[in-house]
Design an enzyme around this catalytic site. Structure first.
Site, PDB file in Angstrom:
ATOM      1  N   ASN A   3       0.813  -1.237   0.000  1.00 12.75           N
ATOM      2  CA  ASN A   3       0.000   0.000   0.000  1.00 12.75           C
ATOM      3  C   ASN A   3       0.835   1.270   0.000  1.00 12.75           C
ATOM      4  O   ASN A   3       0.467   2.255  -0.640  1.00 12.75           O
ATOM      5  CB  ASN A   3      -0.991  -0.017   1.169  1.00 12.75           C
ATOM      6  CG  ASN A   3      -0.313  -0.084   2.504  1.00 12.75           C
ATOM      7  OD1 ASN A   3       0.814  -0.559   2.628  1.00 12.75           O
ATOM      8  ND2 ASN A   3      -0.978   0.395   3.526  1.00 12.75           N
TER       9      ASN A   3
ATOM     10  N   GLU B  93       3.451  -4.619  12.370  1.00 10.77           N
ATOM     11  CA  GLU B  93       2.483  -3.507  12.275  1.00 10.77           C
ATOM     12  C   GLU B  93       1.382  -4.004  11.357  1.00 10.77           C
ATOM     13  O   GLU B  93       1.621  -4.236  10.165  1.00 10.77           O
ATOM     14  CB  GLU B  93       3.200  -2.273  11.731  1.00 10.77           C
ATOM     15  CG  GLU B  93       2.479  -0.993  12.046  1.00 10.77           C
ATOM     16  CD  GLU B  93       1.610  -0.567  10.916  1.00 10.77           C
ATOM     17  OE1 GLU B  93       0.397  -0.888  10.951  1.00 10.77           O
ATOM     18  OE2 GLU B  93       2.121   0.056   9.981  1.00 10.77           O
TER      19      GLU B  93
ATOM     20  N   CYS C 227      -3.332   1.292   6.604  1.00 12.99           N
ATOM     21  CA  CYS C 227      -3.754   0.646   7.848  1.00 12.99           C
ATOM     22  C   CYS C 227      -4.371   1.649   8.818  1.00 12.99           C
ATOM     23  O   CYS C 227      -5.097   1.274   9.727  1.00 12.99           O
ATOM     24  CB  CYS C 227      -2.575  -0.056   8.494  1.00 12.99           C
ATOM     25  SG  CYS C 227      -1.183   1.056   8.734  1.00 12.99           S
TER      26      CYS C 227
ATOM     27  N   GLU D 107       7.278   0.825  16.108  1.00 14.56           N
ATOM     28  CA  GLU D 107       8.296   1.374  15.237  1.00 14.56           C
ATOM     29  C   GLU D 107       8.420   2.857  15.553  1.00 14.56           C
ATOM     30  O   GLU D 107       7.643   3.406  16.325  1.00 14.56           O
ATOM     31  CB  GLU D 107       7.895   1.148  13.777  1.00 14.56           C
ATOM     32  CG  GLU D 107       7.720  -0.333  13.450  1.00 14.56           C
ATOM     33  CD  GLU D 107       7.464  -0.601  11.975  1.00 14.56           C
ATOM     34  OE1 GLU D 107       6.492  -0.047  11.428  1.00 14.56           O
ATOM     35  OE2 GLU D 107       8.233  -1.373  11.380  1.00 14.56           O
TER      36      GLU D 107
END
Ligand code: 6OD
Length: 469
Positions: A145, A242, A276, A445
Site C-alpha cells: 500500500n 504492524e 492501515c 516502530e
C-alpha cells in the site's frame, strides 16, 4: 524484467512473474520469483556483510543513511514513476508523501541513532552500563500500500542500528525497491548490506524460516503475521509487526464541522482507503449526525476513485459492499464500481462508499476492509463513544474531532489504540512510537523504539573495589 539485488549485484534467477498496472489491469513488467537458492544466496550475502557493517561507528553508518537520502533525491522522478506504475497512486500523493518520506526516514534515523546515548546506572561501588548490538540479519517484509515509504521506514533504523537486511517487497509492488537497489549500488554501499529479493508470499516464507535470519519486521495482514509467528516460534526470533486496523473516528458536537468533514474524507479515502490507519468506523454525536452524514456522502461523491491494488483485492472490497447490503445497511453513496468509459474500465476501481445503519457487531463493522469505505453511526454520550470505539478486535489508530481541550485528553487516554489523532489524521513525527494493540500488532516502530527493536542491549556491571579507608 526486475532482478534481485544480492551482494551488491543484480541477480536474474527464478521464474518470472507478472506485475499489473491497477489502473488498466495490463501487465506492465515482470520480476523474478525468489526460490530457495535465491533466498539462501541473499541471506548469505547479508551474513557476510554483517560483521563489517556492525563494527562501523554509528556516525559512519549515519553518514551512509544521509548518502542514501541524497540518492533517493537524485532518483526522485524514477521512484515516483515506479511507484505509480505499480500502485496507480495519484501523482501528487506520490510526489509529496510516498517518496519524500523515504528521504525523511533515512535522515531522521541517522539523527536519532547518532545522538542516542548509552545507559549508565550507578550504585555505591557498582557501575552498570549497556551496550547495544544489532540483531544481525533482518528480514524486512514490505506491503503493497505504501511500498517505498514503508520499506524505508524499516530499512533506515535497521541499517543505522548495524544490521544487514534482506528485503522482500510485495509481489504487486517491486518497482520502487528495484530503483532503490540501483541507488544503493550507485552510492557504493558495501555489498551485502542491503539485499532485495522479489516474489510472492512463498518467497517471504522461505526468508523468515531461513535459520540465518535473526529477526523479522513485517507490515501487513494479521493472518500473515500469525503465520510468520508460528514459523519463527521454534527459533524464538524477534519480531516486529504492524498490522491491520478497524480504526474509529469520533466526531463530537463541539467540533469544527468543516474541519471534521474534511478530516473524515481524508482519513477514509486517502490511497483508496488502503492505509492501515484509515478510518472505517465513524461515530458522530446524534445532534450533528444527519448533517455530518449528508456532508460526508456529498464529499465522497467528489473523491477521485483510486484503484485497488489487484483484481483479487477489488473483489474482496466489493464483497464487503455486498455484505453491507445483506446485513441491512443503508448505502448513502457508492457501493459499486465506477464507469469511466475509458481505459480505466479494465482497472481495479471501486466507488468511494459511505454506509450507515449497521450494528457494531455486524461483520462489516468488525472486519478490516482496506478500501474506500466507512460506516457511520450515532452516539449520545462521551462514554458511549469511547465504548463503541474500543469495541473492536483491532487497536491501531483513532481520530477525535472536538474543540474541547479537556475532552480531547480525557477521551484520547481511554482509547485502546496505539495512535490517537486529535483534529488531524496521519500527521507524523518520526520520533514517536508507532504501532498498535490487540490484533493490530506487536512492538512499536519509530524513533528510539525502532532502534530498540533492531538492537539488543548487553548490560555490563562492574564492581568497583574501594580503597581501604
Ligand atoms: O507513516 C508511517 O510511518 C507508517 N508506518 C504508516 C503505515 C501505514 C500502514 O498502512
Amino acid at each position: 524484467m526486475l532482478t534481485h539485488f544480492i551482494g551488491g549485484l543484480p541477480v536474474a534467477a527464478g521464474h518470472p512473474f507478472p506485475i499489473h498496472d491497477p489502473v488498466t489491469g495490463a501487465v506492465v513488467r515482470q520480476a523474478h520469483e525468489a526460490d530457495p537458492e535465491v533466498v539462501d544466496r541473499a541471506v548469505r550475502a547479508a551474513r557476510e556483510a554483517a560483521r563489517g557493517w556492525a563494527a562501523m561507528p554509528v556516525g559512519e553508518r549515519a553518514g551512509w543513511m544521509r548518502r542514501l537520502a541524497e540518492g533517493i533525491e537524485s532518483r526522485f522522478d524514477d521512484l515516483v514513476a515506479a511507484e505509480i506504475a505499480d500502485t496507480g497512486k495519484p501523482f501528487d500523493q506520490t510526489r509529496t508523501l510516498d517518496i519524500p518520506r523515504g528521504v525523511a526516514n533515512f535522515r531522521a534515523f541517522a539523527e536519532i541513532a547518532a545522538q542516542r546515548p548509552d545507559d549508565a546506572f550507578h550504585l555505591p561501588g557498582v557501575l552498570s552500563y549497556t551496550v547495544r548490538r544489532p540483531l544481525g540479519v533482518v528480514a524486512v517484509i514490505v506491503p503493497w500500500n505504501l511500498p517505498f515509504l514503508l520499506m524505508t521506514w524499516k530499512l533506515a533504523p535497521a541499517l543505522v542500528a548495524g544490521n544487514t537486511v534482506v528485503v522482500k517487497p510485495s509481489e504487486s509492488t517491486p518497482g520502487s525497491a528495484a530503483v532503490f537497489a540501483e541507488i544503493c549500488a550507485e552510492a557504493g554501499l558495501p555489498p551485502g548490506v542491503v539485499n532485495i529479493i522479489f516474489g510472492y508470499g512463498a518467497s517471504g516464507q522461505l526468508l523468515v524460516e531461513h535459520p540465518d535470519v535473526d529477526g523479522v519486521t513485517f507490515t501487513g495482514s494479521t493472518r500473515t503475521a500469525s503465520t510468520i509467528m508460528r514459523t519463527v516460534a521454534d527459533r524464538v526470533k524477534p519480531i516486529s509487526f504492524e498490522l491491520g486496523g478497524k480504526n474509529a473516528g469520533l466526531v463530537f458536537d463541539d467540533c469544527d464541522l468543516d474541519r471534521a468533514v474534511d478530516g473524515a474524507v481524508q482519513s477514509v479515502f486517502t490511497n483508496g482507503g488502503q492505509v492501515c490507519l484509515c478510518t472505517e468506523r465513524l461515530y458522530v454525536q446524534r445532534s450533528i449526525f444527519e448533517e455530518f452524514c449528508a456532508r460526508l456522502a456529498s464529499r465522497a461523491q467528489e473523491v477521485e476513485p483510486q484503484p485497488m491494488i489487484s483484481l483479487e483485492h477489488r473483489e474482496r472490497v466489493l464483497s464487503y459492499y455486498a455484505l453491507a447490503r445483506s446485513e441491512g445497511a443503508k448505502v448513502l453513496t457508492g457501493g459499486g464500481v465506477p464507469a469511466f468509459n475509458d481505459h480505466r474500465d479494465s482497472g481495479y476501481f471501486v466507488e468511494p462508499t459511505v454506509v450507515t445503519g449497521l450494528s457494531e457487531w455486524s461483520r462489516f463493522n468488525r472486519e478490516e476492509i482496506f478500501g474506500p469505505v466507512c460506516h457511520v453511526a450515532p452516539f449520545d454520550s462521551e462514554t458511549e463513544a469511547i465504548d463503541l470505539a474500543n469495541n473492536s478486535d483491532y487497536g491501531l489508530a483513532a481520530t477525535l474531532w472536538t474543540t474541547g481541550l479537556d475532552r480531547a485528553h480525557r477521551v484520547a487516554q481511554r482509547l485502546e489504540a496505539g495512535l490517537v489523532w486529535v483534529n488531524t489524521w496521519y500527521l507524523r513525527d518520526l520520533r514517536t512510537p508507532f504501532g498498535g494493540v490487540k490484533l493490530s500488532g506487536i512492538g512499536r516502530e519509530g524513533g528510539i523504539q525502532s532502534l530498540d527493536f533492531y538492537s539488543e542491549p548487553t548490560t555490563v556491571t562492574i564492581k568497583l573495589e574501594q580503597p581501604d579507608a
